[in-house]
Design a protein around this motif. Structure first.
Motif, PDB file in Angstrom:
ATOM      1  N   PRO A 365      26.683  14.919  25.113  1.00 33.52           N
ATOM      2  CA  PRO A 365      26.674  15.081  26.546  1.00 33.52           C
ATOM      3  C   PRO A 365      27.307  15.595  27.465  1.00 33.52           C
ATOM      4  O   PRO A 365      28.654  16.411  26.860  1.00 33.52           O
ATOM      5  CB  PRO A 365      28.148  13.134  26.455  1.00 33.52           C
ATOM      6  CG  PRO A 365      29.247  14.288  25.041  1.00 33.52           C
ATOM      7  CD  PRO A 365      27.884  14.725  23.948  1.00 33.52           C
ATOM      8  N   ALA A 367      27.927  15.557  31.524  1.00 37.68           N
ATOM      9  CA  ALA A 367      28.226  15.389  32.979  1.00 37.68           C
ATOM     10  C   ALA A 367      27.010  16.153  33.772  1.00 37.68           C
ATOM     11  O   ALA A 367      26.622  16.835  34.447  1.00 37.68           O
ATOM     12  CB  ALA A 367      29.296  16.091  33.366  1.00 37.68           C
ATOM     13  N   ILE A 368      25.938  15.092  34.914  1.00 34.54           N
ATOM     14  CA  ILE A 368      24.986  15.426  35.152  1.00 34.54           C
ATOM     15  C   ILE A 368      26.098  14.764  36.909  1.00 34.54           C
ATOM     16  O   ILE A 368      25.382  16.346  37.770  1.00 34.54           O
ATOM     17  CB  ILE A 368      24.133  13.969  35.264  1.00 34.54           C
ATOM     18  CG1 ILE A 368      23.365  14.337  34.350  1.00 34.54           C
ATOM     19  CG2 ILE A 368      23.150  14.703  36.508  1.00 34.54           C
ATOM     20  CD1 ILE A 368      23.060  14.946  33.331  1.00 34.54           C
ATOM     21  N   ASP A 369      26.762  14.400  36.973  1.00 37.17           N
ATOM     22  CA  ASP A 369      27.323  14.540  37.971  1.00 37.17           C
ATOM     23  C   ASP A 369      28.370  14.014  37.535  1.00 37.17           C
ATOM     24  O   ASP A 369      29.314  13.732  36.614  1.00 37.17           O
ATOM     25  CB  ASP A 369      26.055  13.784  39.407  1.00 37.17           C
ATOM     26  CG  ASP A 369      26.553  12.197  39.117  1.00 37.17           C
ATOM     27  OD1 ASP A 369      27.196  11.655  38.493  1.00 37.17           O
ATOM     28  OD2 ASP A 369      25.100  11.890  38.972  1.00 37.17           O
ATOM     29  N   ASN A 370      29.157  13.029  39.586  1.00 38.68           N
ATOM     30  CA  ASN A 370      30.709  12.734  38.939  1.00 38.68           C
ATOM     31  C   ASN A 370      30.949  11.305  38.197  1.00 38.68           C
ATOM     32  O   ASN A 370      31.468  11.054  37.651  1.00 38.68           O
ATOM     33  CB  ASN A 370      31.403  12.702  40.345  1.00 38.68           C
ATOM     34  CG  ASN A 370      31.842  13.815  40.944  1.00 38.68           C
ATOM     35  OD1 ASN A 370      32.158  14.797  40.361  1.00 38.68           O
ATOM     36  ND2 ASN A 370      31.541  13.556  42.340  1.00 38.68           N
ATOM     37  N   GLU A 371      29.807  11.209  38.193  1.00 41.88           N
ATOM     38  CA  GLU A 371      29.296   9.312  37.012  1.00 41.88           C
ATOM     39  C   GLU A 371      28.604   9.256  35.912  1.00 41.88           C
ATOM     40  O   GLU A 371      29.192   8.567  35.524  1.00 41.88           O
ATOM     41  CB  GLU A 371      29.245   8.671  38.629  1.00 41.88           C
ATOM     42  CG  GLU A 371      30.696   8.250  39.924  1.00 41.88           C
ATOM     43  CD  GLU A 371      29.773   7.376  40.502  1.00 41.88           C
ATOM     44  OE1 GLU A 371      28.595   6.513  40.176  1.00 41.88           O
ATOM     45  OE2 GLU A 371      30.516   7.425  42.120  1.00 41.88           O
ATOM     46  N   ASN A 372      27.611  10.478  36.063  1.00 40.43           N
ATOM     47  CA  ASN A 372      26.901  10.152  35.140  1.00 40.43           C
ATOM     48  C   ASN A 372      26.979  11.368  34.256  1.00 40.43           C
ATOM     49  O   ASN A 372      26.936  12.169  34.636  1.00 40.43           O
ATOM     50  CB  ASN A 372      25.716   9.790  35.651  1.00 40.43           C
ATOM     51  CG  ASN A 372      25.300   8.823  36.817  1.00 40.43           C
ATOM     52  OD1 ASN A 372      25.152   7.459  36.844  1.00 40.43           O
ATOM     53  ND2 ASN A 372      24.739   9.689  38.415  1.00 40.43           N
ATOM     54  N   PHE A 373      26.117  10.327  33.155  1.00 38.45           N
ATOM     55  CA  PHE A 373      26.085  11.622  31.337  1.00 38.45           C
ATOM     56  C   PHE A 373      24.947  11.320  31.431  1.00 38.45           C
ATOM     57  O   PHE A 373      24.179   9.961  31.221  1.00 38.45           O
ATOM     58  CB  PHE A 373      26.978  11.324  30.633  1.00 38.45           C
ATOM     59  CG  PHE A 373      28.344  11.569  31.404  1.00 38.45           C
ATOM     60  CD1 PHE A 373      29.719  12.875  30.794  1.00 38.45           C
ATOM     61  CD2 PHE A 373      29.622  11.404  31.942  1.00 38.45           C
ATOM     62  CE1 PHE A 373      30.513  12.985  31.509  1.00 38.45           C
ATOM     63  CE2 PHE A 373      31.241  10.808  32.313  1.00 38.45           C
ATOM     64  CZ  PHE A 373      31.429  12.610  31.949  1.00 38.45           C
ATOM     65  N   GLU A 374      23.852  12.274  30.696  1.00 38.72           N
ATOM     66  CA  GLU A 374      23.267  12.561  29.576  1.00 38.72           C
ATOM     67  C   GLU A 374      23.532  13.087  28.767  1.00 38.72           C
ATOM     68  O   GLU A 374      23.637  14.358  28.427  1.00 38.72           O
ATOM     69  CB  GLU A 374      21.943  12.827  31.079  1.00 38.72           C
ATOM     70  CG  GLU A 374      21.553  11.747  31.683  1.00 38.72           C
ATOM     71  CD  GLU A 374      20.174  12.153  32.320  1.00 38.72           C
ATOM     72  OE1 GLU A 374      20.077  13.979  31.816  1.00 38.72           O
ATOM     73  OE2 GLU A 374      19.804  11.821  33.513  1.00 38.72           O
TER      74      GLU A 374
END
Length: 416
Positions: A365, A367-374
């Protein structure tokens, strides 16, 4: 009589080990036929016959150490092998009947010529030679060979045991049984010459260099998507698969151009800055690790790099690497990921001052931004470097550059 000698192997190689006799005494030999295979510190070398004839005699056993310039076999004229053997036997028989005074005096002085025959020990040519030099009676030697043939190693062991018994006092019986416990069986396997060299070089690298390792990680998403799109056409156009190694080779070259101290080496009190990019590729074989070199990798395209890597890998597998394939190199790449390694600290391939370690691609996993993970395919990379000339800032910058180039693979066309 034609003497077969150990040829000049390489500037730094002065001896080798007889790995295998490809011809046996009495065999017919044509010009150019391989006679013996020698194992050196780096590669196996086959020695060929310069002239045709019959192999008369091999002077060393498999496993014996031979030096450059040393005579290891003799070739006679075609058909002369049996005649010579017959002549030698006749002379030996005649000599045993007449018992000349010079042989008696030689025996009295302790120097002897052990030959195979009734009542005499059976010994290899190298064992007989060694026994003569040391003044040792072969009848005192116990052979480990099931057929009773005495080898040079048996004499060395006998002499070593004798010296130990003379120089050391008897130890308590309980200490003598340390290596003789049937409940704890062990197997002793002699290290090959190459494995001994690998061990020595790895220890020397750690003792002679101020080695340090720094790490980073790469998002492999873009390069995997590019490879997926292009791999079929690449294979059709070039006849070779598009792998990850060509991308990393190009990325390393781009990073070396920006941080040239990692493409250097230390010679006495000078830094040798290399203006070429010969990239070593660590390859694991049954005999140990070898590092063949892709020459002038900066001048090759992706297909050229993949073809050269494949060619060197096949030569390593078939034990056909030459000393020229292994010598030199300005930087090394090693890929422990093919064995499942997730994290490691590679050891320098001295005198080089940098080595890049690749590892297993694993979904993690991110972190893409402060709220999203991929979940992304991620790879840890490691750079071991010689801190004597490479500072931490340069080492970290080098890895960051490799990361940037791999995550933006199109940029490799411009910077790699």
């Amino acid at each position: 009589m034609i003497e077969i000698k150990v040829p000049e192997l390489a500037e730094s190689v002065t001896e080798g080990t007889v790995a295998q006799w490809l011809k046996q005494p009495g065999d017919q030999v044509n010009k150019g036929d391989d006679i013996v295979e020698l194992e050196t510190d780096k590669v196996n070398v086959e020695i060929a016959a310069d002239e045709a004839g019959t192999l008369q005699e091999t002077l060393f056993e498999e496993g014996d150490t031979v030096k450059v310039g040393e005579v290891i076999a003799k070739i006679g004229d075609s058909g002369s092998g049996n005649n010579q053997a017959t002549t030698e036997k006749a002379e030996e028989k005649s000599s045993s009947k007449e018992e000349p005074q010079e042989k008696k005096s030689e025996e009295a002085s302790g120097s002897e010529e052990q030959t195979e025959g009734p009542g005499r020990p059976i010994a290899s040519p190298s064992a007989r030679k060694y026994a003569r030099e040391k003044g040792i009676d072969l009848s005192e030697i116990s052979a480990r060979d099931p057929l009773g043939r005495i080898r040079k190693e048996d004499i060395i062991e006998h002499e070593s045991n004798r010296q130990k018994s003379e120089s050391k006092p008897a130890e308590p019986k309980q200490q003598e049984k340390k290596q003789d416990d049937p409940a704890k069986p062990v197997e002793r396997v002699k290290m090959s010459r190459r494995r001994q060299t690998i061990a020595k070089r790895l220890v020397e690298a750690q003792q002679s260099a101020a080695m340090l390792t720094t790490f980073n990680e790469i998002d492999m998403t873009n390069i995997m998507e590019l490879r997926k799109r292009r791999k079929d056409k690449f294979l059709d156009d070039n006849g070779v698969k598009l792998g990850f190694m060509s991308f990393f080779t190009k990325a390393v070259i781009g990073a070396l151009k920006k941080y040239p101290l990692l493409n250097a080496e230390i010679q006495d009190d000078e830094i040798l800055m290399k203006q070429f990019y010969d990239i070593g590729m660590a390859v694991s074989t049954d005999d140990g690790l070898v590092v063949p070199v892709v020459r002038d990798a900066d001048r090759l395209d992706f297909a050229g790099i993949e073809k050269e890597i494949g060619n060197l890998a096949n030569k390593a597998k078939d034990k056909k690497l030459t000393l020229g394939d292994l010598q030199g190199g300005s930087f090394t790449i090693t890929n422990g990921g093919i064995f499942g390694s997730l994290w490691s600290t590679p050891i320098l391939n001295t005198p080089q001052v940098g080595i890049l370690g690749m590892h297993k691609i694993q979904m993690r996993p991110v972190a893409i931004d402060n709220e999203n993970f991929e979940n992304r395919p991620m790879m840890y990379i490691a750079l071991s470097y010689d801190h004597r000339i490479v500072d931490g800032k340069e080492a970290v910058g080098f890895l960051v550059k490799v990361k940037e180039l791999i995550e933006d693979p199109e940029s490799l066309l411009l910077e790699g």
